[in-house]
Design an enzyme around this catalytic site. Sequence first.
Site, mmCIF file in Angstrom:
data_model
loop_
_atom_site.group_PDB
_atom_site.id
_atom_site.type_symbol
_atom_site.label_atom_id
_atom_site.label_comp_id
_atom_site.label_asym_id
_atom_site.label_seq_id
_atom_site.Cartn_x
_atom_site.Cartn_y
_atom_site.Cartn_z
ATOM 1 N N GLY A 47 0.848 -1.184 0.000
ATOM 2 C CA GLY A 47 0.000 0.000 0.000
ATOM 3 C C GLY A 47 0.880 1.228 0.000
ATOM 4 N N GLN A 52 3.432 9.900 1.218
ATOM 5 C CA GLN A 52 4.677 9.124 1.246
ATOM 6 C C GLN A 52 5.551 9.392 0.026
ATOM 7 O OE1 GLN A 52 2.602 5.173 2.180
ATOM 8 N NE2 GLN A 52 4.552 4.978 3.254
ATOM 9 N N CYS A 94 6.116 -0.198 7.586
ATOM 10 C CA CYS A 94 5.753 0.904 6.695
ATOM 11 C C CYS A 94 6.977 1.302 5.875
ATOM 12 C CB CYS A 94 5.268 2.084 7.525
ATOM 13 S SG CYS A 94 4.841 3.522 6.539
ATOM 14 N N LEU A 95 6.782 1.527 4.584
ATOM 15 C CA LEU A 95 7.904 1.911 3.716
ATOM 16 C C LEU A 95 8.562 3.205 4.187
ATOM 17 C CD1 LEU A 95 6.362 1.172 0.193
ATOM 18 C CD2 LEU A 95 7.959 -0.255 1.481
ATOM 19 N N HIS A 136 -4.394 1.496 7.524
ATOM 20 C CA HIS A 136 -3.024 2.022 7.601
ATOM 21 C C HIS A 136 -2.854 3.210 6.633
ATOM 22 C CE1 HIS A 136 1.517 1.227 7.907
ATOM 23 N NE2 HIS A 136 1.434 2.051 6.887
ATOM 24 N N GLU A 137 -3.372 3.060 5.406
ATOM 25 C CA GLU A 137 -3.216 4.129 4.405
ATOM 26 C C GLU A 137 -4.078 5.349 4.752
ATOM 27 O OE1 GLU A 137 -0.669 3.729 2.712
ATOM 28 O OE2 GLU A 137 -0.524 1.583 3.025
ATOM 29 N N HIS A 140 -2.292 7.415 7.124
ATOM 30 C CA HIS A 140 -1.306 8.279 6.452
ATOM 31 C C HIS A 140 -1.961 9.569 5.969
ATOM 32 C CE1 HIS A 140 2.521 6.207 6.184
ATOM 33 N NE2 HIS A 140 1.965 5.091 5.747
HETATM 34 CO CO CO Z 1 2.762 3.179 5.737
#
Ligand code: CO
Length: 171
Positions: A47, A52, A94-95, A136-137, A140
């Site tokens: 995702g 991000q 998370c990236l 989660h997204e 963000h």
């Molecule tokens: Co993330």
Amino acid sequence: MRTSLGIRKYGDKVLRSKNEKVKDFGPELEPLFDRMEDAMIASKGVGLAAPQVGIAKQIAIVNPEPEEKQSLIRMINPRIVRTSGETETLEEGCLSVPGIRGEVVRHSKIEVVYQDETGKEHSLTAEGMRARIIQHEIDHLNGVLFIDRLSFAKRALIKPKLKDLASGKEQ
Ligand code: CO
């Protein structure tokens, strides 16, 4: 070849920004989604949210099954309209916060409403991994990171690592 979008890391202010709602559904949305997909796939993510990649807008993609192209969903202005009573606890990463993982409590089942590239509204009921990634997204998009949802003890434990990440010492 499209130019790739870099993934912003913990410490970058854009990850804490108030992300703007999309009001203009123009042709620029599709190439943006394409580039976000490239960045997500290149980083082996499941995702990705627009902040991000440095874009403070209510845009996200979720891809719970990376091998299945059809599992990919593009979401604009997503919002959770219903949640199940039950919750599930599972480890997340998370990236934008590389090297850190931790257990996060999420709703087991959610109903989410979002718009596509044309502005058309869609409703989706999700559970399991898919529901977790969507939550989660959406976090963000509200400037919230999974580390904010870790236990107090775990947050204390990862504090030095976060400090390194924010100062750019770690990748
Ligand atoms: Co993330």
